[in-house]
Design a protein around this motif. Structure first.
Motif, PDB file in Angstrom:
ATOM      1  N   GLY A   1       0.790  -1.280  -0.028  1.00  0.00           N
ATOM      2  CA  GLY A   1       0.000   0.176  -0.085  1.00  0.00           C
ATOM      3  C   GLY A   1       0.742   1.007   0.090  1.00  0.00           C
ATOM      4  N   GLN A   2       0.816   1.863   1.162  1.00  0.00           N
ATOM      5  CA  GLN A   2       1.520   3.288   1.221  1.00  0.00           C
ATOM      6  C   GLN A   2       3.030   3.201   1.079  1.00  0.00           C
ATOM      7  OE1 GLN A   2      -0.043   6.328   1.317  1.00  0.00           O
ATOM      8  NE2 GLN A   2      -2.030   5.357   1.251  1.00  0.00           N
ATOM      9  N   LEU A   3       3.660   4.002   0.750  1.00  0.00           N
ATOM     10  CA  LEU A   3       5.167   3.826   0.330  1.00  0.00           C
ATOM     11  C   LEU A   3       5.800   4.570   1.842  1.00  0.00           C
ATOM     12  CD1 LEU A   3       7.650   3.362  -1.014  1.00  0.00           C
ATOM     13  CD2 LEU A   3       7.653   5.753  -2.105  1.00  0.00           C
ATOM     14  N   LEU A   4       6.695   3.831   2.584  1.00  0.00           N
ATOM     15  CA  LEU A   4       7.474   4.191   3.641  1.00  0.00           C
ATOM     16  C   LEU A   4       8.926   4.150   3.244  1.00  0.00           C
ATOM     17  CD1 LEU A   4       7.483   4.973   6.647  1.00  0.00           C
ATOM     18  CD2 LEU A   4       7.422   2.575   7.232  1.00  0.00           C
TER      19      LEU A   4
ATOM     20  N   ARG B   1       5.411   9.064  19.781  1.00  0.00           N
ATOM     21  CA  ARG B   1       4.795   9.491  18.570  1.00  0.00           C
ATOM     22  C   ARG B   1       5.573   9.236  17.390  1.00  0.00           C
ATOM     23  NH1 ARG B   1       6.554  16.095  18.349  1.00  0.00           N
ATOM     24  NH2 ARG B   1       8.534  16.013  18.083  1.00  0.00           N
ATOM     25  N   ARG B   2       5.369   9.320  16.279  1.00  0.00           N
ATOM     26  CA  ARG B   2       6.088   8.831  15.042  1.00  0.00           C
ATOM     27  C   ARG B   2       5.939   9.841  14.054  1.00  0.00           C
ATOM     28  NH1 ARG B   2       4.682   3.332  11.544  1.00  0.00           N
ATOM     29  NH2 ARG B   2       6.613   3.110  10.642  1.00  0.00           N
ATOM     30  N   ASN B   3       6.745  10.344  13.417  1.00  0.00           N
ATOM     31  CA  ASN B   3       7.057  11.397  12.291  1.00  0.00           C
ATOM     32  C   ASN B   3       7.325  10.714  11.048  1.00  0.00           C
ATOM     33  OD1 ASN B   3       7.764  13.373  10.572  1.00  0.00           O
ATOM     34  ND2 ASN B   3       7.506  14.815  11.976  1.00  0.00           N
ATOM     35  N   ALA B   4       6.747  10.634  10.014  1.00  0.00           N
ATOM     36  CA  ALA B   4       7.328   9.847   8.648  1.00  0.00           C
ATOM     37  C   ALA B   4       7.023  10.899   7.452  1.00  0.00           C
ATOM     38  CB  ALA B   4       6.508   8.495   8.348  1.00  0.00           C
ATOM     39  N   ASP B   5       7.660  12.214   7.950  1.00  0.00           N
ATOM     40  CA  ASP B   5       7.580  13.243   6.750  1.00  0.00           C
ATOM     41  C   ASP B   5       5.998  13.646   6.644  1.00  0.00           C
ATOM     42  OD1 ASP B   5      10.249  13.018   6.699  1.00  0.00           O
ATOM     43  OD2 ASP B   5      10.088  11.534   5.083  1.00  0.00           O
ATOM     44  N   GLY B   6       5.184  13.574   7.454  1.00  0.00           N
ATOM     45  CA  GLY B   6       4.029  14.153   7.606  1.00  0.00           C
ATOM     46  C   GLY B   6       3.056  13.432   6.714  1.00  0.00           C
ATOM     47  N   THR B   7       3.212  12.055   6.614  1.00  0.00           N
ATOM     48  CA  THR B   7       2.474  11.058   5.527  1.00  0.00           C
ATOM     49  C   THR B   7       1.399  10.395   6.577  1.00  0.00           C
ATOM     50  OG1 THR B   7       4.067   9.267   5.882  1.00  0.00           O
ATOM     51  CG2 THR B   7       4.462  10.803   4.297  1.00  0.00           C
ATOM     52  N   PHE B   8       0.936   9.201   5.733  1.00  0.00           N
ATOM     53  CA  PHE B   8      -0.072   8.316   6.394  1.00  0.00           C
ATOM     54  C   PHE B   8       0.337   7.713   7.786  1.00  0.00           C
ATOM     55  CE2 PHE B   8      -2.060   4.295   7.041  1.00  0.00           C
ATOM     56  CZ  PHE B   8      -3.217   4.396   6.387  1.00  0.00           C
ATOM     57  N   PHE B   9       1.600   7.736   7.854  1.00  0.00           N
ATOM     58  CA  PHE B   9       2.285   6.818   9.113  1.00  0.00           C
ATOM     59  C   PHE B   9       2.114   7.714  10.307  1.00  0.00           C
ATOM     60  CE2 PHE B   9       3.881   5.347   5.200  1.00  0.00           C
ATOM     61  CZ  PHE B   9       3.543   3.763   5.165  1.00  0.00           C
ATOM     62  N   ASP B  10       2.072   8.857  10.323  1.00  0.00           N
ATOM     63  CA  ASP B  10       2.273   9.771  11.516  1.00  0.00           C
ATOM     64  C   ASP B  10       1.229   9.410  12.573  1.00  0.00           C
ATOM     65  OD1 ASP B  10       4.255  10.762  10.051  1.00  0.00           O
ATOM     66  OD2 ASP B  10       3.509  12.993   9.992  1.00  0.00           O
TER      67      ASP B  10
END
Length: 409
Positions: free
Chosen positions: A353-356, A386-395
């Motif tokens: 699905g989403q790219l990480l 908390r998790r930060n993945a460049d402001g994407t789906f994974f935050d």
């Protein structure tokens, strides 16, 4: 909203404790403890409230059939057996439990961990076999969400098997050559996630040196071959790596212990468009006890690992951890801890699905432990992550708190 969550937390914790603690209090047995014969059985009950167990936002959680907030209850039993008859030594550990969720019952799952260490002295050599096994529901912070909504996108039992054999010859003090071979198997039960199932074969050897006054040191070489048998070849079916490694550990005075390693890694992926890795790995651990009541610890690490939870070919991760533990009195201990964990996923795709590609996890926490006796203890804990993945789906961000009861028989 926080106040309501706190009330639900305390209600759930007290209800769970009222069910399990009377049973623990009436359990009776005596551990077998002698230098060459130890049997220890213990029971734990962990109750936790989490404001975001889905590790997502509200809309993403709903699309996967999850409630954001939940209470989890985990009863478990731990067993340790040690035997040392003559030239043979054996240690077996087992941790068996089950996690129950009040709202997200689809995440209910067994939590199993087994380990063993069988060593046999034959002349000047020691032969060791070390099997290990773990099985649990995947932490939703660690798995890559799929592009198909519904419960099946998050329901996944992951299991790892590790079988290692070692041999070392020579005196326990002084120079000692060694060698090892290891097989690691990582599996996902969810058929969609089986593209990340991996098989690793690892072998190596080197020379170690031990001196009571100087410490323990070793210089070695490790070769690693990892394959993803169910992954399409266009994404890369695995990688090979070799590492030149130096390890050291030493007790520095009465209050300071330091250990660590540094290695140079050369990794070659099988995918045509996947970046390789040539660089250093490292790990350092320091434990300082400035006073009998205070202990400080710090750890930094950089490693290269296969990925069971994300469709990346391998992960370059770093960990920065710190903790402080203070004995308030002979029954109460307060511990504070923090973690920062940046990771880079090499060869990441969108098969799930989403790219990480990159993320950073941060967490802080505290725990207050109260020992009612040498066998029974309780711990209150709370924290934020908390998790930060460049402001994407994974935050995501989450606050949690819980109560743990532990009884050693």
């Amino acid at each position: 909203m926080i106040a309501k969550g706190s009330c639900r937390l305390m209600h759930g914790l007290l209800a769970g404790a009222s069910l399990v603690l009377p049973a623990l209090a009436h359990a009776q047995t005596a551990p077998t403890t002698s230098p060459d014969r130890v049997t220890q059985l213990s029971f734990s009950f962990d109750a936790r409230y989490d404001t975001n167990i889905a590790r997502a936002n509200a809309a993403q959680a709903a699309s996967r059939g999850l409630a954001l907030a939940d209470q989890r209850f985990t009863p478990s039993a731990q067993l340790t057996i040690t035997r040392s008859p003559g030239p043979t030594h054996l240690t077996v550990t087992a941790d068996v439990g089950y996690a129950f969720h009040r709202n997200n019952t689809l995440l209910n799952r067994e939590r199993l961990a087994f380990g063993g260490d069988l060593g046999i002295d034959v002349g000047p050599c020691t032969f060791s076999v070390l099997p290990r096994y773990q099985r649990r529901q995947s932490d939703l912070a660690e798995i890559q969400p799929t592009d198909t909504p519904g419960a099946n996108s998050v329901r996944n039992t992951e299991a790892t098997q590790d079988y290692e054999g070692r041999v070392a010859c020579g005196s326990k003090i002084g120079i000692r050559p060694y060698g090892n071979i290891e097989r690691v198997i990582g599996d996902n039960a969810n058929i969609r996630r089986q593209v990340s199932n991996y098989r690793t074969t690892r072998y190596g050897g080197g020379i170690s040196y031990s001196n009571p006054n100087l410490g323990d040191f070793s210089l070695g070489y490790v070769r690693d071959q990892t394959r993803y048998p169910l992954r399409p070849s266009v994404f890369g079916r695995g990688f090979e790596s070799e590492t030149y490694l130096f390890n050291a550990s030493r007790q520095i005075g009465a209050n300071l212990t330091a250990s660590g390693n540094v290695g140079y890694v050369r990794l070659a992926p099988s995918g045509l468009n996947v970046q390789g890795f040539n660089g250093f790995s490292w790990k350092a651990d320091i434990v300082l006890t400035p006073t009998p009541d205070l202990q400080l610890s710090a750890s930094i690490e950089r490693n290269v690992q296969p990925s069971l939870n994300v469709d990346a070919l391998y992960v370059v991760g770093r960990n920065y951890e710190g903790a402080a533990s203070y004995a308030i009195n002979d029954r109460m201990t307060l511990k504070l801890s923090g973690l920062v964990q940046p990771r880079n996923y090499r060869g990441s795709g969108t098969s799930l699905g989403q790219l990480l590609v990159n993320d950073v996890r941060q967490s802080i926490g505290g725990e207050l432990t109260f020992r009612t006796s040498s066998r029974l203890s309780f711990a209150l804990n709370t924290g934020y992550q908390r998790r930060n993945a460049d402001g994407t789906f994974f935050d995501y961000s989450a606050v949690f708190g819980g109560l743990t009861a532990h009884l050693t028989l």
